[in-house]
Design an enzyme around this catalytic site. Structure first.
Site, short mmCIF file in Angstrom:
data_model
loop_
_atom_site.label_atom_id
_atom_site.label_comp_id
_atom_site.label_asym_id
_atom_site.label_seq_id
_atom_site.Cartn_x
_atom_site.Cartn_y
_atom_site.Cartn_z
N LYS A 271 -6.74 5.28 -0.66
CA LYS A 271 -7.25 4.39 0.40
C LYS A 271 -7.92 5.21 1.49
O LYS A 271 -9.00 4.87 1.97
CB LYS A 271 -6.10 3.57 1.00
CG LYS A 271 -5.66 2.43 0.11
CD LYS A 271 -4.36 1.78 0.62
CE LYS A 271 -3.85 0.82 -0.45
NZ LYS A 271 -2.48 0.35 -0.21
N GLN B 250 2.20 -0.03 3.63
CA GLN B 250 2.33 0.04 2.17
C GLN B 250 3.69 -0.52 1.75
O GLN B 250 4.73 -0.12 2.28
CB GLN B 250 2.16 1.50 1.71
CG GLN B 250 2.17 1.70 0.20
CD GLN B 250 0.98 1.09 -0.52
OE1 GLN B 250 -0.12 0.99 0.03
NE2 GLN B 250 1.20 0.64 -1.75
N ASP C 261 -4.22 -7.07 4.64
CA ASP C 261 -3.61 -7.44 3.36
C ASP C 261 -3.61 -8.94 3.15
O ASP C 261 -3.42 -9.41 2.03
CB ASP C 261 -2.14 -6.99 3.34
CG ASP C 261 -1.94 -5.62 2.72
OD1 ASP C 261 -2.68 -5.31 1.76
OD2 ASP C 261 -1.06 -4.88 3.19
N1 GUN Z 1 1.91 -2.36 -2.62
C1 GUN Z 1 1.38 -2.75 -3.81
N2 GUN Z 1 0.25 -3.47 -3.60
C2 GUN Z 1 0.08 -3.54 -2.26
C3 GUN Z 1 -0.90 -4.14 -1.44
O1 GUN Z 1 -1.86 -4.79 -1.89
N3 GUN Z 1 -0.73 -3.98 -0.11
C4 GUN Z 1 0.33 -3.33 0.42
N4 GUN Z 1 0.42 -3.24 1.74
N5 GUN Z 1 1.25 -2.74 -0.32
C5 GUN Z 1 1.13 -2.86 -1.65
#
Ligand code: GUN
Length: 291
Positions: A53, A97, A120
């Protein structure tokens, strides 16, 4: 046209569009979108995602801020960091996350994020907006799936869509998006009776269960479009391999279009995160982005 939906190439085009608009926002309004990613603990898969990311955020011309916290961090300490980021005008997107360690309540953390900085789409306000036809932030993975579906199929209205899996991150928002496109939507899950028969009704079959190769080809209606959200690491012939939630070879044989693993939904997720961050930055500043 190839049956295979190339998520890698699609994600590249989304990232290029985002980078162009980021450059425009900088040139015209002196705004550089900033994404803060918070990682708690040492989960190896999460560390890989967070690193990717960061790399892709910078490649798109945006600022990336990483906050790595020890597993022992308290919920109050994490909430204090969220509060700081909510009030930081250089931060336009906040992503915590998941999963978080069990002593921290995920919903409390997610809902502490200013919903205008939620990239998100997990904040209750954004969940509510998605489910009432409003203009909120859409979760990245389902957004990537719907972009690929619309690109491949055009108008989705009237199609039978079956989503296997009911998670808050993928299954439920995916179903909401398909409903918004006027599909007839079924959400199937572990208690669904006669799952194979339910799947065989689908013009669009989305598998998001997290079980390696669970969906065989004879659950797929001939000519259906199959979207495989699974990313499962398995051992086969002494090697580690990534496989999806569908059995690719047998499903590909009957489907008219299918996303591969890797190279399907996965790359689209981070591209959509960049898209959401850009949108939030523009919204926070009241700027309308060019087409
Ligand atoms: N963990 C697995 N997929 C995601 C996601 O799309 N966003 C976040 N914040 N954590 C995750």
């Amino acid at each position: 046209m190839s049956k295979v939906i190339d998520g890698k190439a699609f994600a590249e085009s989304v990232r290029q569009d985002v980078a162009k608009q980021v450059a425009w926002l900088k040139d015209e309004h002196d705004i550089t979108p900033g994404l803060a990613v918070v990682l708690v603990g040492e989960d190896p898969a999460s560390q890989v995602y967070v690193r990717n990311k960061g790399i892709q955020t910078k490649a798109a011309g945006m600022n990336s801020y990483e906050h790595k916290l020890d597993t022992s961090v308290t919920e109050d300490e994490l909430l204090a960091l969220i509060n700081t980021l909510n009030n930081d005008s250089s931060v336009h997107g906040i992503l915590v996350q998941l999963p978080l360690p069990s002593h921290i309540e995920e919903s409390a953390v997610i809902d502490a994020i200013d919903y205008r900085k939620d990239v998100d789409g997990f904040h209750l306000t954004n969940v509510g907006l998605l489910n009432t036809g409003g203009d909120g932030v859409v979760p990245c993975t389902p957004l990537g799936c719907i972009m690929m579906l619309k690109d491949r199929l055009g108008d989705l209205s009237g199609k039978n869509a079956v989503v296997v899996g009911r998670s808050n991150i993928v299954g439920k928002p995916m179903a909401a998006l398909l409903l918004k496109e006027s599909c007839t939507v079924t959400i199937a899950h572990s208690r669904t009776q006669d799952l194979p028969a339910v799947c065989r009704e689908a013009d669009i079959l989305v598998a998001a269960v997290g079980r390696p190769e669970m969906v065989p080809g004879d659950w797929v209606k001939p000519g259906a479009t199959v979207i495989d959200v699974g990313i499962n690491r398995i051992e086969r012939d002494g090697k580690t391999k990534l496989v999806g939630d569908v059995d690719y070879a047998s499903c590909e044989a009957v489907a008219s279009a299918i996303t591969p693993v890797p190279g399907g939904v996965g790359p689209m997720t981070i591209a959509c995160l960049l898209h959401n961050t850009l949108q939030q930055a523009a919204r926070l500043h009241g700027v309308t982005l060019p087409e």
